[in-house]
Design a protein around this motif. Structure first.
Motif, PDB file in Angstrom:
ATOM      1  N   LEU A   1       1.069   4.214  -2.947  1.00 19.66           N
ATOM      2  CA  LEU A   1       0.738   5.572  -2.638  1.00 19.66           C
ATOM      3  C   LEU A   1       2.033   6.364  -2.694  1.00 19.66           C
TER       4      LEU A   1
ATOM      5  N   LEU B   1       0.756  -1.128  -0.141  1.00 21.68           N
ATOM      6  CA  LEU B   1       0.002   0.028  -0.059  1.00 21.68           C
ATOM      7  C   LEU B   1       0.770   1.194  -0.189  1.00 21.68           C
ATOM      8  N   GLU B   2       1.928   1.327   0.805  1.00 24.35           N
ATOM      9  CA  GLU B   2       2.768   2.466   0.766  1.00 24.35           C
ATOM     10  C   GLU B   2       3.425   2.523  -0.242  1.00 24.35           C
TER      11      GLU B   2
ATOM     12  N   TRP C   1      -9.207  -0.123   1.688  1.00 23.99           N
ATOM     13  CA  TRP C   1      -8.440  -0.894   2.209  1.00 23.99           C
ATOM     14  C   TRP C   1      -8.419  -0.784   3.699  1.00 23.99           C
TER      15      TRP C   1
ATOM     16  N   LEU D   1      -4.208   2.940   8.687  1.00 23.99           N
ATOM     17  CA  LEU D   1      -3.629   3.541   7.592  1.00 23.99           C
ATOM     18  C   LEU D   1      -2.251   4.308   8.173  1.00 23.99           C
TER      19      LEU D   1
ATOM     20  N   ALA E   1      -7.682   3.972  -0.480  1.00 25.38           N
ATOM     21  CA  ALA E   1      -7.066   3.714   0.864  1.00 25.38           C
ATOM     22  C   ALA E   1      -8.094   3.509   2.064  1.00 25.38           C
TER      23      ALA E   1
ATOM     24  N   ALA F   1       0.868   6.270   6.138  1.00 23.60           N
ATOM     25  CA  ALA F   1       0.468   6.136   4.894  1.00 23.60           C
ATOM     26  C   ALA F   1      -0.699   7.230   4.275  1.00 23.60           C
ATOM     27  N   LEU F   2      -1.338   7.529   5.513  1.00 27.61           N
ATOM     28  CA  LEU F   2      -2.424   8.549   5.085  1.00 27.61           C
ATOM     29  C   LEU F   2      -1.756   9.750   4.590  1.00 27.61           C
TER      30      LEU F   2
ATOM     31  N   ILE G   1      -1.214  10.269   0.649  1.00 27.80           N
ATOM     32  CA  ILE G   1      -2.275  10.489  -0.247  1.00 27.80           C
ATOM     33  C   ILE G   1      -2.096  12.164  -0.450  1.00 27.80           C
TER      34      ILE G   1
END
Length: 507
Positions: free
Chosen positions: A258, A254-255, A277, A298, A274, A301-302, A305
């Motif tokens: 992004l 995911l990271e 997920w 998250l 996201a 990782a938030l 975005i």
């Protein structure tokens, strides 16, 4: 030791056993000259005007140039899986179709003789009950698919399968249930293990990545990440981000997604993906489905975005009302949009660069004449190969040499007669000798050291520019592209001259 006389006799005997066409090849090649002029559909004439110092007619190609590779070829490159249909390959294609559809037809007693390499014979076993010693029930309840497997092949392709079938704690099971992997993704992984072929699509690439990581198939996993980075257009990026497979990826993946500068999707789509997920991740961690827990899973990782790069409407009607952002974050982002003095933000505020296409131009000059280039529904075609995996996005084409004009172009990309991509579109030329891009609907993945055929059928102004002084090898950044003539070309295009001056690709 064999003396020199015996060696010479063996060489002479070997030479005498060769077909006449092989023995005479070098003699014929040395006698060829440039006295043969082009007789293609592009026409001929004496009056000419040229954008370069040379205005000779582009010659017709009479020889196929051998691909020169800088490294040893694998069997997969020398013997492609799919072959053009003809009378001698009908049976081969029948069995290939068998293992794709899992019809489980009884093969001919000597089916092994139809395939010249171990790779091809191994590929016959893909999704085939023939000699299968294990079956997998793949997919969630209500959407399962039963797939055959062969323990030895699977163990060679994956350390997880090796431990499962031959490790100290191995159990002798004839059927194994795999509820957490999509059947299409599991088949894509099996196809790689059995056939040494990577077959990815936007709607299954993330699920395939999950399967590749679960069963430790690192080369396939890297190919999936590379696909995400280089082949996702604005259309299929959204398709991938909205797929169920996206919710199955791990936090590290995911990271990685992004962070991508090349991710071609609206930032509001990235934000919503996201959150989807995060919802599934809460379920995996047995956490209540609350806004606080979504933000918790998250984590940092938030901030990957790029919320400040959203359109103001997308932010106001979407991210600002999601509840995931704190009140201070929401206020600061609104000020970022409207205030002259912008506040500092933890979010990345610079828009993603997206994919930048590269262009491989294969001609050193172009020209036009009073009676060419003509089309009349005929095909201009050229073959090419690359030394690194790329994604062909389209072709650069010439336009009218008699002022501005509109053209209709049917472009096509094939490998061994199999169509991989095609599109029918129109483009406008301004009368200059520039090239004009024509795009495929989606970029097409091109494997290294394998020849592909690029073709175009043009309809429009009969007189257009054409390329000349063509090159057999072109260096485009870190990618080397080689060209050779195509038997599909019926309108005069070849290595030395003609149409399809540019390949547009991502690398």
């Amino acid at each position: 030791m064999v003396d020199d006389k015996e060696k010479n006799m063996k060489c002479l005997t070997f030479f005498l056993m060769l077909p006449e066409t092989v023995k005479n090849r070098s003699k014929k090649s040395s006698k060829k000259t440039n006295t043969i002029s082009s007789s293609s559909g592009s026409g001929s004439g004496s009056s000419s005007s040229s954008s370069s110092s040379s205005s000779k007619l582009p010659p017709v190609c009479y020889e196929i140039i051998t691909l020169k590779t800088k490294k040893k070829k694998m069997a997969a490159d020398i013997f492609p899986r799919k072959k053009p249909a003809n009378s001698s390959s009908t049976t081969v294609q029948q069995y290939h179709q068998q293992n794709l559809s899992n019809n489980n037809l009884i093969p001919a007693p000597n089916w092994q003789g139809l395939y010249p390499t171990i790779r091809e014979r191994n590929a016959v076993m893909f999704n085939n009950d023939l000699m299968a010693d294990v079956h997998f029930v793949v997919g969630p309840p209500g959407g399962t698919q039963r797939l055959p497997g062969h323990k030895y092949v699977l163990a060679v392709g994956s350390s997880v399968f090796h431990a499962m079938f031959y490790g100290e704690l191995a159990e002798d099971k004839d059927e194994i249930r795999i509820p957490d992997v999509e059947p299409a993704a599991f088949l894509a992984m099996l196809k790689y293990i059995y056939c040494d072929e990577i077959d990815l699509a936007a709607d299954t690439v993330l699920a395939t990545l999950y399967a590749a990581k679960k069963y430790i198939v690192p080369h396939l996993a890297r190919a999936c990440v590379n696909f995400l980075e280089t082949s996702l257009s604005a259309k299929n990026a959204c398709l991938a981000l909205k797929s169920e497979g996206f919710c199955d990826i791990d936090f590290q993946t995911l990271e990685s997604i992004l962070r991508r500068e090349t991710l071609n999707a609206k930032e509001i789509v990235v934000f919503e993906a996201a959150l989807n997920w995060a919802e599934v991740e809460c379920q995996r961690q047995d956490l209540a489905l609350s806004i606080e827990n979504k933000r918790k899973v998250l984590g940092k990782a938030l901030y990957l975005i790029r919320i400040p790069t959203m359109a103001l409407d997308d932010f106001a009607n979407g991210a600002a009302q999601s509840g995931v952002l704190t009140l201070n974050e929401t206020n600061d982002i609104f000020l970022w949009y409207t205030a002259a003095k912008k506040p500092e933000l933890q979010f990345v505020s610079k828009a993603r660069k997206g994919l930048v296409p590269q262009r491989c131009h294969r001609f050193q000059s172009c020209a036009y004449r009073s009676n060419q280039w003509r089309y009349r529904g005929r095909c201009d075609s050229i073959q090419f190969a690359v030394d690194k995996r790329v994604f062909i996005a389209g072709f650069g084409l010439y336009g009218s040499s008699c002022g501005s004009a509109e053209y209709s172009a049917k472009i096509e990309l094939k490998r061994q007669g199999v169509v991989l991509g095609q599109n029918l579109s129109k483009y406008f030329s301004d009368g200059s000798s520039n090239t004009f891009p024509v795009w495929f609907e989606y970029p097409v993945q091109i494997e290294p050291d394998t020849f592909y055929t690029a073709s175009v059928i043009l309809d429009g102004n009969e007189l257009s520019y054409f390329g000349q002084e063509g090159m057999t090898e072109v260096q485009c950044g870190k990618v080397t592209v080689q060209f050779q003539c195509s038997s599909d070309s019926t309108n005069g295009t070849g290595v030395q001259g003609g149409q399809i001056p540019e390949l547009i690709f991502y690398a």
